[in-house]
Design a protein around this motif. Structure first.
Motif, PDB file in Angstrom:
ATOM      1  N   CYS A  52       0.847  -1.186   0.000  1.00 46.05           N
ATOM      2  CA  CYS A  52       0.000   0.000   0.000  1.00 46.05           C
ATOM      3  C   CYS A  52       0.889   1.244   0.000  1.00 46.05           C
ATOM      4  O   CYS A  52       1.998   1.219   0.520  1.00 46.05           O
ATOM      5  CB  CYS A  52      -0.895   0.008   1.228  1.00 46.05           C
ATOM      6  N   THR A  53       0.384   2.309  -0.576  1.00 41.19           N
ATOM      7  CA  THR A  53       1.133   3.559  -0.695  1.00 41.19           C
ATOM      8  C   THR A  53       0.688   4.534   0.391  1.00 41.19           C
ATOM      9  O   THR A  53      -0.520   4.680   0.634  1.00 41.19           O
ATOM     10  CB  THR A  53       0.895   4.198  -2.079  1.00 41.19           C
ATOM     11  N   ALA A  54       1.658   5.139   1.034  1.00 36.53           N
ATOM     12  CA  ALA A  54       1.326   6.106   2.094  1.00 36.53           C
ATOM     13  C   ALA A  54       0.641   7.328   1.502  1.00 36.53           C
ATOM     14  O   ALA A  54       0.971   7.770   0.389  1.00 36.53           O
ATOM     15  CB  ALA A  54       2.598   6.537   2.824  1.00 36.53           C
ATOM     16  N   CYS A  55      -0.329   7.861   2.235  1.00 38.40           N
ATOM     17  CA  CYS A  55      -0.980   9.102   1.804  1.00 38.40           C
ATOM     18  C   CYS A  55       0.030  10.247   1.846  1.00 38.40           C
ATOM     19  O   CYS A  55       0.936  10.254   2.678  1.00 38.40           O
ATOM     20  CB  CYS A  55      -2.154   9.427   2.731  1.00 38.40           C
ATOM     21  N   PRO A  56      -0.134  11.225   0.959  1.00 32.99           N
ATOM     22  CA  PRO A  56       0.776  12.381   0.985  1.00 32.99           C
ATOM     23  C   PRO A  56       0.537  13.233   2.227  1.00 32.99           C
ATOM     24  O   PRO A  56      -0.456  13.030   2.950  1.00 32.99           O
ATOM     25  CB  PRO A  56       0.410  13.149  -0.292  1.00 32.99           C
ATOM     26  N   PRO A  57       1.423  14.177   2.501  1.00 31.93           N
ATOM     27  CA  PRO A  57       1.216  15.057   3.660  1.00 31.93           C
ATOM     28  C   PRO A  57      -0.142  15.748   3.622  1.00 31.93           C
ATOM     29  O   PRO A  57      -0.630  16.113   2.549  1.00 31.93           O
ATOM     30  CB  PRO A  57       2.364  16.072   3.545  1.00 31.93           C
TER      31      PRO A  57
ATOM     32  N   PHE B 265      -5.303  11.748   4.431  1.00 34.09           N
ATOM     33  CA  PHE B 265      -5.534  10.584   5.277  1.00 34.09           C
ATOM     34  C   PHE B 265      -6.425   9.607   4.523  1.00 34.09           C
ATOM     35  O   PHE B 265      -7.036   9.928   3.490  1.00 34.09           O
ATOM     36  CB  PHE B 265      -6.189  10.989   6.595  1.00 34.09           C
ATOM     37  N   SER B 266      -6.509   8.386   5.053  1.00 38.73           N
ATOM     38  CA  SER B 266      -7.435   7.389   4.512  1.00 38.73           C
ATOM     39  C   SER B 266      -7.851   6.455   5.627  1.00 38.73           C
ATOM     40  O   SER B 266      -7.154   6.307   6.635  1.00 38.73           O
ATOM     41  CB  SER B 266      -6.778   6.599   3.382  1.00 38.73           C
ATOM     42  N   GLU B 267      -8.998   5.821   5.454  1.00 38.57           N
ATOM     43  CA  GLU B 267      -9.452   4.800   6.394  1.00 38.57           C
ATOM     44  C   GLU B 267      -8.951   3.424   5.930  1.00 38.57           C
ATOM     45  O   GLU B 267      -8.469   3.265   4.802  1.00 38.57           O
ATOM     46  CB  GLU B 267     -10.975   4.820   6.480  1.00 38.57           C
ATOM     47  N   GLU B 268      -9.071   2.468   6.786  1.00 33.94           N
ATOM     48  CA  GLU B 268      -8.637   1.116   6.447  1.00 33.94           C
ATOM     49  C   GLU B 268      -9.368   0.624   5.206  1.00 33.94           C
ATOM     50  O   GLU B 268     -10.572   0.829   5.050  1.00 33.94           O
ATOM     51  CB  GLU B 268      -8.911   0.181   7.635  1.00 33.94           C
ATOM     52  N   GLY B 269      -8.624   0.001   4.289  1.00 33.40           N
ATOM     53  CA  GLY B 269      -9.217  -0.564   3.083  1.00 33.40           C
ATOM     54  C   GLY B 269      -9.535   0.459   2.016  1.00 33.40           C
ATOM     55  O   GLY B 269     -10.387   0.212   1.145  1.00 33.40           O
TER      56      GLY B 269
ATOM     57  N   GLU C 273      -7.862  11.295   1.147  1.00 36.38           N
ATOM     58  CA  GLU C 273      -8.608  12.551   1.143  1.00 36.38           C
ATOM     59  C   GLU C 273      -7.804  13.625   1.855  1.00 36.38           C
ATOM     60  O   GLU C 273      -7.069  13.340   2.814  1.00 36.38           O
ATOM     61  CB  GLU C 273      -9.961  12.388   1.858  1.00 36.38           C
ATOM     62  N   CYS C 274      -7.962  14.846   1.405  1.00 41.12           N
ATOM     63  CA  CYS C 274      -7.265  15.966   2.039  1.00 41.12           C
ATOM     64  C   CYS C 274      -7.929  16.303   3.372  1.00 41.12           C
ATOM     65  O   CYS C 274      -9.156  16.251   3.512  1.00 41.12           O
ATOM     66  CB  CYS C 274      -7.282  17.200   1.131  1.00 41.12           C
ATOM     67  N   ALA C 275      -7.106  16.656   4.319  1.00 44.68           N
ATOM     68  CA  ALA C 275      -7.608  17.037   5.638  1.00 44.68           C
ATOM     69  C   ALA C 275      -8.279  18.404   5.582  1.00 44.68           C
ATOM     70  O   ALA C 275      -8.089  19.162   4.621  1.00 44.68           O
ATOM     71  CB  ALA C 275      -6.448  17.059   6.627  1.00 44.68           C
ATOM     72  N   PRO C 276      -9.064  18.772   6.612  1.00 41.71           N
ATOM     73  CA  PRO C 276      -9.628  20.129   6.667  1.00 41.71           C
ATOM     74  C   PRO C 276      -8.523  21.173   6.553  1.00 41.71           C
ATOM     75  O   PRO C 276      -7.431  21.016   7.103  1.00 41.71           O
ATOM     76  CB  PRO C 276     -10.302  20.166   8.040  1.00 41.71           C
ATOM     77  N   GLY C 277      -8.809  22.236   5.827  1.00 41.87           N
ATOM     78  CA  GLY C 277      -7.831  23.294   5.614  1.00 41.87           C
ATOM     79  C   GLY C 277      -6.975  23.087   4.383  1.00 41.87           C
ATOM     80  O   GLY C 277      -6.164  23.954   4.037  1.00 41.87           O
TER      81      GLY C 277
ATOM     82  N   ASN D  52     -13.396  17.037   5.719  1.00 40.53           N
ATOM     83  CA  ASN D  52     -12.466  16.192   4.987  1.00 40.53           C
ATOM     84  C   ASN D  52     -12.852  16.152   3.515  1.00 40.53           C
ATOM     85  O   ASN D  52     -13.993  16.442   3.142  1.00 40.53           O
ATOM     86  CB  ASN D  52     -12.483  14.771   5.553  1.00 40.53           C
ATOM     87  N   GLY D  53     -11.926  15.745   2.669  1.00 39.00           N
ATOM     88  CA  GLY D  53     -12.224  15.575   1.259  1.00 39.00           C
ATOM     89  C   GLY D  53     -11.462  16.552   0.394  1.00 39.00           C
ATOM     90  O   GLY D  53     -10.640  17.340   0.866  1.00 39.00           O
ATOM     91  N   SER D  54     -11.735  16.497  -0.887  1.00 39.98           N
ATOM     92  CA  SER D  54     -11.004  17.305  -1.860  1.00 39.98           C
ATOM     93  C   SER D  54     -11.862  18.427  -2.425  1.00 39.98           C
ATOM     94  O   SER D  54     -11.626  18.930  -3.521  1.00 39.98           O
ATOM     95  CB  SER D  54     -10.494  16.408  -2.998  1.00 39.98           C
TER      96      SER D  54
END
Length: 305
Positions: free
Chosen positions: A1-6, A9-13, A18-22, A45-47
């Protein structure tokens, strides 16, 4: 699995991040999450897109909410939002704080960020300052200052230091302190904040005790004197580090003195009073002079009696 960028975040599976708030998704930046621009915010959360702040509100880069601009008060996201400070009150900083009444004999317009002396009074500025604590050790970054509206205070320690303590007193209109530190393994940092009655902190109200390990903490005083006390405990044998705080103030609300009897000023924020002409008089705090009995005003003689 690939780590999320700075800042993502993502949930299991998950099949994506998705981008964090802000933060919002920027396809042109390698698929990274970039902060919302100043004057906008994103609280979910989200893009999705960042939302512009409402009228009379501001935000910094990467904000999850907006705050009322200087001269305005209220909750930027609720009901009427940010409303202008009433005439006779002021608010010098962005934030949720209430407007403060102008000192005696001073005035402000609606939406005021500061107060000024009214007619019949002269302006005597109060100058911001920073005072070091009584027991200043080599690791305390503090230079006493007068007439400085912004600066930095800091505490530094090395691996041989178990504990370190530094204290500062900041005087000015509602001092603001923004504290930050890098993540430090095995080190605990405490900040104590007290609202003081005067520059010497002869009496104070204990306002906040905040433990921070990787902080982004900001505090704004409601008064004119704020004592800041940092304490560091190097219980885990850390190699050393530094905790710094930015501070800023405006000039303290002006002290306005009445013009003496026999003098006047007809302008706001004057620095001196003018003597009445011969055969004229005025009472204390006057904006003009009047001719004495037996004399009349002569506009053609330089405004003399």
């Amino acid at each position: 699995c690939t780590a999320c960028p700075p800042h993502a975040f993502s949930e299991e599976g998950s099949a994506s991040c998705e981008c964090a708030p802000g933060f919002i998704f920027n396809a042109g930046a390698g698929g990274s999450c970039v902060p919302c621009e100043a004057g906008t915010y994103k609280d979910v959360n989200g893009s999705g897109a960042c939302t512009p702040c409402p009228s009379n509100a501001e935000s910094q880069n990467g904000s999850t909410s907006c705050v009322c601009a200087a001269g305005f008060t209220g909750d930027a996201g609720v009901g009427e939002g940010c409303v202008a400070c009433e005439a006779g009150t002021f608010k010098p900083f962005d934030g949720p704080n209430a407007c403060t009444s102008c000192p005696a004999d001073s005035v402000s317009l609606e939406g005021g960020r500061s107060c000024g002396c009214g007619v019949g009074h002269i302006f005597e500025p109060n100058i911001p300052s920073v005072r070091c604590g009584d027991a200043v050790s080599p690791g305390c970054g503090c230079t006493p200052s007068v007439g400085v509206n912004a600066g930095m205070i800091s505490i530094h320690w090395d691996g041989r230091t178990y504990s370190q303590s530094c204290t500062w007193t900041i005087s000015g209109a509602t001092p603001r302190v923004s504290m930050n530190s890098s993540q430090m393994q095995g080190v605990e940092v405490y900040a104590e904040l007290e609202e003081c009655a005067d520059a010497n902190c002869s009496s104070s109200t204990y306002n906040s005790f905040h433990w921070f390990y990787h902080p982004d903490y900001e505090y704004q005083s409601s008064g004119s004197h704020l004592r800041v006390h940092f304490r560091v405990y190097n219980w885990g044998g850390g190699s050393g580090g530094i905790v710094a705080a930015k501070w800023n103030t405006t000039s303290m609300p002006p002290k306005c003195s009445s013009c003496e009897a026999g003098t006047y000023t007809d302008t706001a924020n004057a620095t001196g009073c003018t003597a009445c002409p011969p055969h004229a008089f005025s009472e204390e705090g006057s904006a003009s002079c009047e001719c004495a009995p037996g004399f009349i005003f002569n506009a053609g003689a330089g405004g003399s009696c």
